[in-house]
Design an enzyme around this catalytic site. Sequence first.
Site, mmCIF file in Angstrom:
data_model
loop_
_atom_site.group_PDB
_atom_site.id
_atom_site.type_symbol
_atom_site.label_atom_id
_atom_site.label_comp_id
_atom_site.label_asym_id
_atom_site.label_seq_id
_atom_site.Cartn_x
_atom_site.Cartn_y
_atom_site.Cartn_z
ATOM 1 N N TYR A 200 -1.115 -1.613 3.378
ATOM 2 C CA TYR A 200 -1.553 -0.999 2.133
ATOM 3 C C TYR A 200 -0.578 -1.370 1.018
ATOM 4 O O TYR A 200 0.566 -1.745 1.275
ATOM 5 C CB TYR A 200 -1.615 0.516 2.271
ATOM 6 C CG TYR A 200 -2.597 1.028 3.303
ATOM 7 C CD1 TYR A 200 -3.753 0.326 3.616
ATOM 8 C CD2 TYR A 200 -2.373 2.230 3.958
ATOM 9 C CE1 TYR A 200 -4.657 0.804 4.558
ATOM 10 C CE2 TYR A 200 -3.262 2.727 4.895
ATOM 11 C CZ TYR A 200 -4.406 2.002 5.200
ATOM 12 O OH TYR A 200 -5.285 2.485 6.134
ATOM 13 N N SER A 201 -1.020 -1.210 -0.223
ATOM 14 C CA SER A 201 -0.139 -1.606 -1.331
ATOM 15 C C SER A 201 1.156 -0.808 -1.320
ATOM 16 O O SER A 201 2.215 -1.335 -1.643
ATOM 17 C CB SER A 201 -0.856 -1.466 -2.675
ATOM 18 O OG SER A 201 -1.358 -0.164 -2.848
ATOM 19 N N GLU A 202 1.090 0.492 -0.962
ATOM 20 C CA GLU A 202 2.308 1.277 -0.762
ATOM 21 C C GLU A 202 2.094 2.345 0.294
ATOM 22 O O GLU A 202 0.954 2.776 0.543
ATOM 23 C CB GLU A 202 2.766 1.970 -2.051
ATOM 24 C CG GLU A 202 3.560 1.096 -2.993
ATOM 25 C CD GLU A 202 2.751 0.698 -4.195
ATOM 26 O OE1 GLU A 202 3.299 -0.014 -5.056
ATOM 27 O OE2 GLU A 202 1.570 1.064 -4.276
ATOM 28 N N SER A 203 3.208 2.762 0.885
ATOM 29 C CA SER A 203 3.245 3.898 1.804
ATOM 30 C C SER A 203 4.398 4.796 1.388
ATOM 31 O O SER A 203 5.403 4.337 0.855
ATOM 32 C CB SER A 203 3.424 3.434 3.253
ATOM 33 O OG SER A 203 2.304 2.683 3.680
ATOM 34 N N HIS B 172 -0.364 6.476 -6.593
ATOM 35 C CA HIS B 172 -1.467 6.799 -5.682
ATOM 36 C C HIS B 172 -0.947 7.382 -4.369
ATOM 37 O O HIS B 172 -1.546 8.294 -3.801
ATOM 38 C CB HIS B 172 -2.369 5.577 -5.449
ATOM 39 C CG HIS B 172 -1.932 4.649 -4.373
ATOM 40 N ND1 HIS B 172 -1.053 3.607 -4.597
ATOM 41 C CD2 HIS B 172 -2.243 4.586 -3.057
ATOM 42 C CE1 HIS B 172 -0.859 2.950 -3.471
ATOM 43 N NE2 HIS B 172 -1.564 3.521 -2.511
#
Length: 281
Positions: free
Chosen positions: A44-47, A75
Amino acid sequence: MTPDVLRYSAFTTRPAGGNPAGIVLDATGLTDAGMLKIAADLGYSESAFLTPGPDDRTYTVRYFSPKAEVPFCGHATVATAVALAERLGTGDFLFRTQAGEVPVTVDADDDGTLRATLTSVEPHVEGVADADLAEALAALDWPAADLDPALAPRISYAGARHLVLAAATRERLAELDYDFERLAALMRRLDLTTVQLVWREDEFTFHARDPFPVGGVVEDPATGAAAAAFGAYLRALGLVPDAAELTVHQGADMGRPGELTVTLREGDARVRVSGAAVPIP
């Protein structure tokens, strides 16, 4: 011991929409390398990785893309706050991030949908050097004539730095096919997290796309940190009233539509970004 990893999508009420984020509610004992590996495996783009604070409403939060740590991610903040509220109840949380303290409030709609509202750190807006703007446009393969002259290019910060470029038409925004490595090199040099590409539908409605090559992701589906920076940008340039509620649509061109609400309050420089989030089965 492998920590539990939750998967939520933010700025949507459907798991197939919005922006997915990984969440580790207790990352105590995880090394930087361990967090980066989890983020890379998820893709994912960030965690978000949480370390509990003095009470169950306060957390230290770190954010990792598949390639590197980032100072703040909107997000993943919204997704994490909703995940916590499902377990602890609605109300206020405090996230201590590398960018600063970010208060988050979670409320329930009449239908039970949980929505989180984050309050950004103090924002600021700066100009873009002509050479850097030319390089960004070349990497995007956007002619300068395709920019909206009413929304001047700027770099805006509300927890992370974003280059704001406004397209003159929705068609220009829809055609995104850029030079990944060239744009990434420019972004690393300017310390940018994303490039915030926008098109103005009307006074308070915008559409956005966010290339994110420095995170190892071609495009971010719904970018809360960029939305906060964009709200600060609009106010700094006098493009909206000091008090305003804006709607940003993002992700439709990727097949993951999301909706972000950006709220500006008169007398408060900070920007609020709101959205729903749901677990991904």
